[in-house]
Design a protein around this motif. Structure first.
Motif, PDB file in Angstrom:
ATOM      1  N   ALA A   1       1.020  -1.158   0.011  1.00 58.85           N
ATOM      2  CA  ALA A   1       0.351   0.070   0.139  1.00 58.85           C
ATOM      3  C   ALA A   1       1.079   1.092  -0.107  1.00 58.85           C
ATOM      4  O   ALA A   1       2.269   1.175   1.072  1.00 58.85           O
ATOM      5  CB  ALA A   1      -0.726   0.100   1.253  1.00 58.85           C
ATOM      6  N   TYR A   2       0.517   1.952  -1.293  1.00 56.60           N
ATOM      7  CA  TYR A   2       1.450   3.274  -0.549  1.00 56.60           C
ATOM      8  C   TYR A   2       0.400   4.772  -0.977  1.00 56.60           C
ATOM      9  O   TYR A   2      -0.223   4.052  -1.475  1.00 56.60           O
ATOM     10  CB  TYR A   2       2.467   3.536  -1.666  1.00 56.60           C
ATOM     11  CG  TYR A   2       1.730   3.716  -3.025  1.00 56.60           C
ATOM     12  CD1 TYR A   2       1.279   4.612  -3.874  1.00 56.60           C
ATOM     13  CD2 TYR A   2       0.618   2.486  -4.576  1.00 56.60           C
ATOM     14  CE1 TYR A   2       0.421   5.087  -5.692  1.00 56.60           C
ATOM     15  CE2 TYR A   2       0.449   2.240  -5.063  1.00 56.60           C
ATOM     16  CZ  TYR A   2       0.358   3.727  -5.407  1.00 56.60           C
ATOM     17  OH  TYR A   2      -0.122   3.492  -6.954  1.00 56.60           O
ATOM     18  N   THR A   3       0.506   5.015  -0.454  1.00 54.24           N
ATOM     19  CA  THR A   3      -0.205   7.251  -0.526  1.00 54.24           C
ATOM     20  C   THR A   3      -0.158   7.319  -1.977  1.00 54.24           C
ATOM     21  O   THR A   3      -0.357   8.317  -2.620  1.00 54.24           O
ATOM     22  CB  THR A   3      -0.059   7.603   0.692  1.00 54.24           C
ATOM     23  OG1 THR A   3      -0.895   7.214   1.926  1.00 54.24           O
ATOM     24  CG2 THR A   3      -1.365   8.759   0.459  1.00 54.24           C
ATOM     25  N   ILE A   4       1.362   7.872  -2.456  1.00 52.23           N
ATOM     26  CA  ILE A   4       1.652   8.732  -3.433  1.00 52.23           C
ATOM     27  C   ILE A   4       2.988   8.071  -3.935  1.00 52.23           C
ATOM     28  O   ILE A   4       3.667   7.536  -3.440  1.00 52.23           O
ATOM     29  CB  ILE A   4       2.511  10.377  -2.776  1.00 52.23           C
ATOM     30  CG1 ILE A   4       0.896  10.750  -1.956  1.00 52.23           C
ATOM     31  CG2 ILE A   4       2.614  11.109  -4.351  1.00 52.23           C
ATOM     32  CD1 ILE A   4       1.397  12.157  -1.906  1.00 52.23           C
TER      33      ILE A   4
ATOM     34  N   LYS B   1      -5.908   7.608  -8.568  1.00 51.42           N
ATOM     35  CA  LYS B   1      -5.932   8.945  -9.052  1.00 51.42           C
ATOM     36  C   LYS B   1      -4.929   9.395  -9.781  1.00 51.42           C
ATOM     37  O   LYS B   1      -4.204   9.938  -9.100  1.00 51.42           O
ATOM     38  CB  LYS B   1      -6.762  10.090  -8.347  1.00 51.42           C
ATOM     39  CG  LYS B   1      -7.817   9.378  -7.189  1.00 51.42           C
ATOM     40  CD  LYS B   1      -8.788   9.166  -7.989  1.00 51.42           C
ATOM     41  CE  LYS B   1     -10.031   8.922  -7.366  1.00 51.42           C
ATOM     42  NZ  LYS B   1     -11.535   8.441  -7.672  1.00 51.42           N
ATOM     43  N   HIS B   2      -4.621   9.401 -11.429  1.00 51.34           N
ATOM     44  CA  HIS B   2      -3.749  10.737 -12.010  1.00 51.34           C
ATOM     45  C   HIS B   2      -3.953  11.897 -12.451  1.00 51.34           C
ATOM     46  O   HIS B   2      -4.963  11.994 -12.874  1.00 51.34           O
ATOM     47  CB  HIS B   2      -3.624   9.343 -13.153  1.00 51.34           C
ATOM     48  CG  HIS B   2      -3.622   7.926 -13.013  1.00 51.34           C
ATOM     49  ND1 HIS B   2      -2.061   7.360 -13.699  1.00 51.34           N
ATOM     50  CD2 HIS B   2      -4.351   7.001 -12.423  1.00 51.34           C
ATOM     51  CE1 HIS B   2      -2.477   5.934 -12.641  1.00 51.34           C
ATOM     52  NE2 HIS B   2      -3.692   5.954 -12.337  1.00 51.34           N
ATOM     53  N   ALA B   3      -2.407  11.894 -12.203  1.00 53.94           N
ATOM     54  CA  ALA B   3      -2.501  13.929 -12.030  1.00 53.94           C
ATOM     55  C   ALA B   3      -2.813  14.028 -14.148  1.00 53.94           C
ATOM     56  O   ALA B   3      -2.354  12.825 -14.779  1.00 53.94           O
ATOM     57  CB  ALA B   3      -1.703  15.110 -11.740  1.00 53.94           C
TER      58      ALA B   3
ATOM     59  N   ASP C   1      -8.511  18.169 -11.781  1.00 56.57           N
ATOM     60  CA  ASP C   1      -7.990  18.280 -12.452  1.00 56.57           C
ATOM     61  C   ASP C   1      -6.942  16.375 -12.406  1.00 56.57           C
ATOM     62  O   ASP C   1      -6.007  16.701 -13.191  1.00 56.57           O
ATOM     63  CB  ASP C   1      -6.218  18.687 -12.662  1.00 56.57           C
ATOM     64  CG  ASP C   1      -6.775  19.929 -12.607  1.00 56.57           C
ATOM     65  OD1 ASP C   1      -7.375  19.981 -13.949  1.00 56.57           O
ATOM     66  OD2 ASP C   1      -6.554  21.393 -12.077  1.00 56.57           O
ATOM     67  N   MET C   2      -7.552  16.065 -12.080  1.00 51.82           N
ATOM     68  CA  MET C   2      -7.243  13.839 -11.466  1.00 51.82           C
ATOM     69  C   MET C   2      -7.866  13.259 -12.352  1.00 51.82           C
ATOM     70  O   MET C   2      -9.454  14.016 -12.611  1.00 51.82           O
ATOM     71  CB  MET C   2      -7.224  13.872  -9.772  1.00 51.82           C
ATOM     72  CG  MET C   2      -6.642  14.573  -9.300  1.00 51.82           C
ATOM     73  SD  MET C   2      -5.244  14.437  -9.668  1.00 51.82           S
ATOM     74  CE  MET C   2      -3.982  12.780  -9.082  1.00 51.82           C
ATOM     75  N   THR C   3      -7.377  12.411 -12.714  1.00 53.45           N
ATOM     76  CA  THR C   3      -8.657  11.252 -14.129  1.00 53.45           C
ATOM     77  C   THR C   3      -8.326   9.591 -12.685  1.00 53.45           C
ATOM     78  O   THR C   3      -7.440   9.129 -12.618  1.00 53.45           O
ATOM     79  CB  THR C   3      -7.679  11.187 -15.010  1.00 53.45           C
ATOM     80  OG1 THR C   3      -8.185  12.452 -15.416  1.00 53.45           O
ATOM     81  CG2 THR C   3      -8.677   9.979 -15.706  1.00 53.45           C
ATOM     82  N   PRO C   4      -9.105   9.002 -12.486  1.00 51.40           N
ATOM     83  CA  PRO C   4     -11.169   9.894 -12.361  1.00 51.40           C
ATOM     84  C   PRO C   4     -10.784  10.614 -11.767  1.00 51.40           C
ATOM     85  O   PRO C   4     -10.461  10.939 -10.863  1.00 51.40           O
ATOM     86  CB  PRO C   4     -11.723   8.108 -12.602  1.00 51.40           C
ATOM     87  CG  PRO C   4     -10.493   7.340 -11.648  1.00 51.40           C
ATOM     88  CD  PRO C   4      -9.239   7.767 -12.221  1.00 51.40           C
TER      89      PRO C   4
END
Length: 597
Positions: A191-194, A224-226, A272-275
């Motif tokens: 598990a990671y946060t960023i 969530k991808h920038a 500005d994140m996808t999704p």
């Protein structure tokens, strides 16, 4: 005036040349003025010639200037410069990756702490990924967990692709604080946060910023991808320089991504994140279906239209040109191609195997001077009566109902998270990578909540490396020569850049039009015919003008004398006549001008 214009153009061209030369010299001087860095790189100090003569021959060696790692000067959660030359505090993963072959499942890629191959600063050490086509995983705990509340998060580190990068990543993971976190078992599913940093495969250049958002309704995490940066990232992967990657997350949900302290991407976690962070409040009803009689056609064929009686669908599109005439000299009996009379059947030709031999065809020599050979046929032209297949015209559909869409219903999974910055706390930094390139250099990892502290850390570490790399780069002239060696056509550009101004100077300074007077004189010398004297003609014209003025004066004088005689006969005349005489004399300024005999 023309000479002045030429001189101006010549001086302008000369100034451009001098400006270019001055720019080159200034560039070279600027490269030489990197004093401190040059001393550190070259490990030498220049001395005056006179002082050298006065010193003893055996002078002591110049002391070596070594790289000094940056030191954190404020609040921080992680700082690693590898100045000790060891992996102290870092944990190598001993786990295996699930779902792949046993032979490549192990995280057995090698890590080393060493200097860069072509280091510009002796003593500068970093973490180096050493293996190709291997899984690598290494991690280290933060000094204390970072909680996303009221303080921003700044993460930065340096990367140098020493041998380039074909396919692989150099991103960092900020591991989530969980009770079951064990760095020895660090794998791709930990598990990671960023996740943040560069990644490349083929011609796809990426700069990841991904964070895992927890759904408040289901408790599940979703990546969530920038958005993709607008900047061109190619150079950062190919120039083999050390680049500083920085991620800034603010409590107001804004973010910034910087490379070498220049913003290349920014935005909001909400927009500005996808999704998107928050799902839509309404969704299309999955149970709603389009009715069978729903008409989505905006146009239909006119059902009342009838094909005209004179419409000929069988008329050809092209017809022979009846006005065409066969050109004179057309050779109807001559073929366009004939058998080559000089061709010979090969000796090894076997008619049983190869068939009957035929000479190759060549253009008929008799047709070379003729407009054409063979059977003449009329050229074809567009048929003016051609209409093609008849189709009814299109009209608006009276039953058009528009494009059908399912009806909207409330989204059962809807939620609204207005504070996505409040992510899962982080407690470790990790690198979990697969790469087809080796010798990827990492250095100066830093995690803090104070941007000023991060910038000071960057200035003490990456700033010095940037100056060293800049000082070691060749001057402008050497760069131009190197570029021309790779692309020889650049020599033409260089030559034209220098030659064109020189040619302009020569043309405007050494050539010009011959004056009109000299040209006329030269032409007059080529003939014996008498030529008019321009000066004499001018004098004659002036004499004629003076003669005409004299005649006018005589006429005015005669008129004046007649009026004076009439005045003597009638001395008692009224004064009006005298005034008129005076007026006449006053209006005739030339009346008092002496006459020429």
């Amino acid at each position: 005036m023309e000479l002045k214009m030429r001189l101006c153009v010549a001086l302008l061209s000369l100034s451009l040349c001098l400006g270019l030369m001055g720019h080159v010299r200034a560039q070279e001087e600027a490269d030489d003025m990197e004093m401190d860095v040059e001393d550190a790189i070259d490990d030498m100090q220049e001395e005056d010639v006179e002082e050298e003569e006065q010193q003893v021959p055996a002078s002591p060696p110049v002391p070596t200037v070594t790289y000094k790692a940056p030191e954190p000067m404020g609040e921080h959660y992680f700082a690693e410069s590898f100045h000790k030359g060891t992996l102290h505090g870092w944990v190598l993963s001993q786990a295996k990756k699930d779902g792949i072959d046993e032979e490549i499942a192990k995280y057995d890629g090698k890590w080393e702490v060493e200097e860069m191959k072509d280091t510009k600063l002796p003593g500068d050490k970093g973490l180096v990924l050493k293996s190709k086509a291997k899984h690598h995983a290494i991690s280290a705990l933060l000094l204390r967990p970072f909680t996303f509340d009221t303080k921003p998060l700044i993460v930065q580190y340096e990367v140098n692709f020493q041998t380039g990068i074909d396919c692989g990543g150099a991103y960092v993971k900020l591991l989530s604080q969980t009770p079951d976190l064990e760095l020895e078992e660090f794998v791709d599913k930990t598990a990671y946060t960023i996740m943040f940093g560069p990644d490349k495969c083929g011609e796809d250049y990426k700069l990841h910023f991904i964070f895992r958002h927890k759904n408040p309704k289901t408790g599940e995490f979703e990546e969530k991808h920038a958005k993709k940066p607008d900047a061109d990232l190619r150079t950062y992967y190919t120039d083999k320089k050390t680049h500083l990657y920085t991620l800034v997350l603010n409590p107001d949900n804004s973010f910034e991504i910087l490379i070498d302290q220049t913003v290349v991407n920014s935005g909001s976690l909400l927009n500005d994140m996808t999704p998107p962070i928050n799902p839509p409040a309404e969704i299309e009803d999955p149970d709603d279906h389009k009715p069978e009689d729903w008409d989505e056609r905006p146009k239909i064929q006119d059902p009342d239209a009838v094909k005209p009686e004179d419409w000929d669908e069988d008329a050809p599109a092209k017809i022979p040109d009846e006005d065409a005439v066969k050109p004179d000299g057309w050779l109807d009996d001559e073929p366009e191609y004939i058998s080559d009379p000089d061709a010979l059947k090969p000796e090894d030709w076997d008619e049983d195997m190869d068939g009957e031999w035929e000479a190759p065809q060549i253009p008929n020599p008799a047709c070379e001077t003729a407009p054409g050979c063979g059977l003449w046929q009329r050229p074809v032209i567009d048929n003016p009566n051609y209409k093609g297949k008849w189709k009814p015209p299109m009209i608006d559909n009276p039953n058009y109902q528009g494009v059908w869409k399912p009806r909207k219903i409330p989204n059962p999974d809807f939620f609204e998270d207005l504070h996505p910055f409040r992510m899962t706390p982080i407690s470790a930094v990790g690198l979990e990578l697969w790469s087809m390139s080796s010798d990827i250099f990492f250095d100066n990892f830093f995690v803090t909540s104070d941007r000023n502290v991060a910038e000071r850390w960057a200035a003490d570490g990456w700033g010095l490396k940037k100056a060293a790399e800049g000082a070691a780069e060749p001057g402008l002239v050497n760069q131009m020569i190197t570029a021309a060696e790779e692309k020889p056509w650049l020599w033409i550009v260089y030559v034209l850049t220098v030659a064109v101004p020189l040619v302009l100077i020569i043309v405007f300074c050494c050539t010009g039009k011959v004056s009109v007077s000299s040209t006329s004189a030269a032409e007059y010398k080529k003939t014996d015919a008498p030529q008019p004297d321009v000066k004499e003609e001018a004098e004659e014209e002036e004499a004629k003008e003076e003669e005409s003025e004299a005649k006018k004066s005589e006429e005015e004088d005669s008129t004046g004398e007649a009026e004076e005689a009439a005045g003597n006969d009638n001395k008692d005349g009224n004064t009006s006549s005298e005034k008129s005489e005076d007026d006449i004399l006053r209006r005739s300024p030339r009346s008092r001008k002496p006459r020429k005999d």
